[in-house]
Design an enzyme around this catalytic site. Structure first.
Site, PDB file in Angstrom:
ATOM      1  N   GLU A 187      26.042  17.917 -15.145  1.00  0.00           N
ATOM      2  CA  GLU A 187      26.032  18.132 -13.693  1.00  0.00           C
ATOM      3  C   GLU A 187      26.675  19.436 -13.246  1.00  0.00           C
ATOM      4  O   GLU A 187      27.849  19.485 -12.859  1.00  0.00           O
ATOM      5  CB  GLU A 187      26.653  16.942 -12.958  1.00  0.00           C
ATOM      6  CG  GLU A 187      25.837  15.678 -13.151  1.00  0.00           C
ATOM      7  CD  GLU A 187      26.233  14.556 -12.204  1.00  0.00           C
ATOM      8  OE1 GLU A 187      27.202  14.722 -11.445  1.00  0.00           O
ATOM      9  OE2 GLU A 187      25.548  13.520 -12.196  1.00  0.00           O
ATOM     10  N   GLU A 194      21.418   9.595 -16.949  1.00  0.00           N
ATOM     11  CA  GLU A 194      22.191   8.579 -16.227  1.00  0.00           C
ATOM     12  C   GLU A 194      21.295   7.873 -15.223  1.00  0.00           C
ATOM     13  O   GLU A 194      20.558   8.523 -14.474  1.00  0.00           O
ATOM     14  CB  GLU A 194      23.393   9.193 -15.479  1.00  0.00           C
ATOM     15  CG  GLU A 194      24.473   9.699 -16.411  1.00  0.00           C
ATOM     16  CD  GLU A 194      25.701  10.244 -15.675  1.00  0.00           C
ATOM     17  OE1 GLU A 194      25.909   9.880 -14.494  1.00  0.00           O
ATOM     18  OE2 GLU A 194      26.447  11.033 -16.289  1.00  0.00           O
TER      19      GLU A 194
END
Ligand code: GBH
Length: 467
Positions: A173, A373
């Site tokens: 991220e 995820e």
């Protein structure tokens, strides 16, 4: 058509990775054991007022000492793949230079344990826990030195484990590492404005923030090159990005085109440059004096080809086409009553599990895609009978994976997905309040209890089908 054939058409492809995921700081604990150095998250969590309830990851779920039990648990819930992250300061306490062999040995044992349990290891190099030493010395991601350090660290880890770890993710991220850590989000609560930031929590102006963004993708590129050079034959590498993606609210060619344009714009800082080796002209022009400074050589490094793209998929942007507006799309708000998950920021969007990979595929055609995820927090409680009935999470995962299945049927190269998270853990600034696990953890006794969703996952992974 027989019932058997119908069942087959609902199956995920052979070899689809049914995975679960975690990250070092959220589970390991042992924050200062066996020579581990301090990370920016250790420092941040030890600073009063930064984390809800003053929680820290000092002990977390004690995975450092319980990894054998946890690998057995991961096997028991039917996962065929496990995504974890290395704690960089456990391996390099100062970020660079002197290796801490004891720290590296921990991951060596973990990988062996996984292989022995027939679980494929997928490893993330950097899931937010930067060595504090690099923050102190260089201002962390404000300097290209940190990008270089990531590359060196990547090479050492790939050399040591690249014979057994077939998949490496560079950075988890980019937006959180750069923007959330150096700008954050402003919330207005009861007439007060609070700025929520993650570590190191240093507020930057636009120019320095763009430079931080640039150093993050540069670090990614250097890590890709180091892993290529050091990993044994077959070692693959790519990013794990929280990909901004737009949902075409209406499935028509015009709205899909608008969603594509919006998705491109959402990824101008990270996926765009990583997959194209260049920054979007419109971004550089709009940034003007605040545009990042870079060389052609750096852009080549940033654009080093990857083997796959990993994406964390949580919430979409909603857009409609707007042909008379220059970008060709317009963002529309979620309805006030749009179904929400337990976390305040989280909206229900099972379609995202299809649209994010589909748009990634249509815009950039990466060779392979992983959903690194997929999951939600829930208000979990252990019932008097000892079970955890997380029916909302079960619904969330079942629907999300049904949309993943659609992606595989349409030939989008989605090769697997990872439930976030394997076990309840330390949820960053929200501390231990938000439970994301499909395994419940009693944070006092460290007792692990697979939830109803874990039973569902085991069954689905075994049948290779969610419906
Ligand atoms: C992922 O971030 C992370 O990779 C993972 O480590 C994390 O546990 C998981 O998702 C769940 O958050 O409370 O308003 O400050 C996804 C992006 C980053 C979104 C943290 C929510 C907190 C928002 N998330 N963020 S707020």
């Amino acid at each position: 058509e027989t019932a058997g054939e119908q069942a087959d058409s609902r199956q995920f492809p052979e070899g689809y990775f049914w995975g679960v995921a975690t990250a070092a700081y959220q589970i390991e604990g042992a924050w200062n054991e066996d020579g581990k150095g301090e990370s920016i998250w250790d420092r941040y969590a030890h600073t009063p007022g930064k984390i809800k309830n003053g929680d820290t990851g000092d002990v977390a779920i004690d995975h450092y000492h319980r990894y054998k039990e946890d690998v057995a648990l991961i096997k028991d819930i039917g996962a065929k793949a496990y995504r974890f992250s290395f704690s960089w300061p456990r391996i390099f306490p100062e970020g660079t230079g002197q290796l801490n062999q004891k720290g590296l040995d921990f991951y060596d044992r973990l990988v062996d344990e996984l292989k022995a349990a027939d679980i494929e290891p997928f490893a993330t190099l950097y899931h937010w826990d930067l060595p504090q030493a690099l923050q102190d010395k260089y201002g962390g991601w404000q300097s290209a030195e940190t990008a270089k350090a990531l590359g060196e660290y990547a090479g050492v880890v790939a050399k040591a484990l690249g014979d057994r770890v077939g998949h490496f993710f560079t950075i988890n991220e980019f937006k959180q590492v750069t923007e959330t850590a150096h700008r954050g989000v402003e919330l207005h609560v009861q007439g007060r404005t609070v700025r929520l930031m993650s570590a190191p929590g240093i507020l930057l102006e636009d120019g320095p923030l763009n430079q931080v963004r640039h150093h993050a993708v540069l670090g990614h590129g250097l890590a890709v090159q180091a892993i290529r050079a050091m990993g044994r034959a077959g070692t693959k590498v790519g990013p794990a990005e929280n990909m901004g993606h737009a949902l075409p609210i209406i499935d028509s060619p015009e709205h899909i085109k608008a969603a594509e344009a919006a998705t491109r714009a959402q990824n101008k800082y990270f996926l765009g440059p990583m997959l194209e080796g260049r920054y979007d002209d419109a971004y550089l022009k709009a940034a003007g004096n605040d545009a990042p400074k870079f060389t052609d050589e750096e852009m080549k490094i940033i654009g080093t080809p990857v083997d796959f793209v990993g994406i964390n998929v949580y919430i979409p942007l909603l857009v409609v086409e707007a042909s008379d507006d220059p970008p060709g799309y317009r963002e529309v708000p979620f309805s006030i009553s749009h179904p929400k998950m337990f976390s305040d920021w989280h909206r229900l969007s099972p379609e995202s599990q299809y649209w994010a990979p589909r748009l990634l595929h249509s815009i950039w055609q990466p060779k392979e895609i992983y959903i690194t995820e997929n999951g939600c927090a829930a208000a979990d409680e252990v019932a008097p009978d000892g079970n955890v009935y997380d029916s909302d999470r079960l619904m969330y995962l079942r629907n999300g994976m049904t949309w993943q299945h659609r992606a595989t049927v349409e030939g989008i190269p989605l090769k697997g997905s990872f439930v976030w998270s394997a076990m309840d853990n330390f949820e960053w600034i929200n501390g231990y309040g938000d439970r994301f696990g499909i395994v419940h953890v009693d944070f006092k006794t460290q007792k692990r209890t697979p939830k109803l969703s874990a039973q569902w996952f085991r069954e689905a992974a075994q049948r290779k089908s969610v419906v």
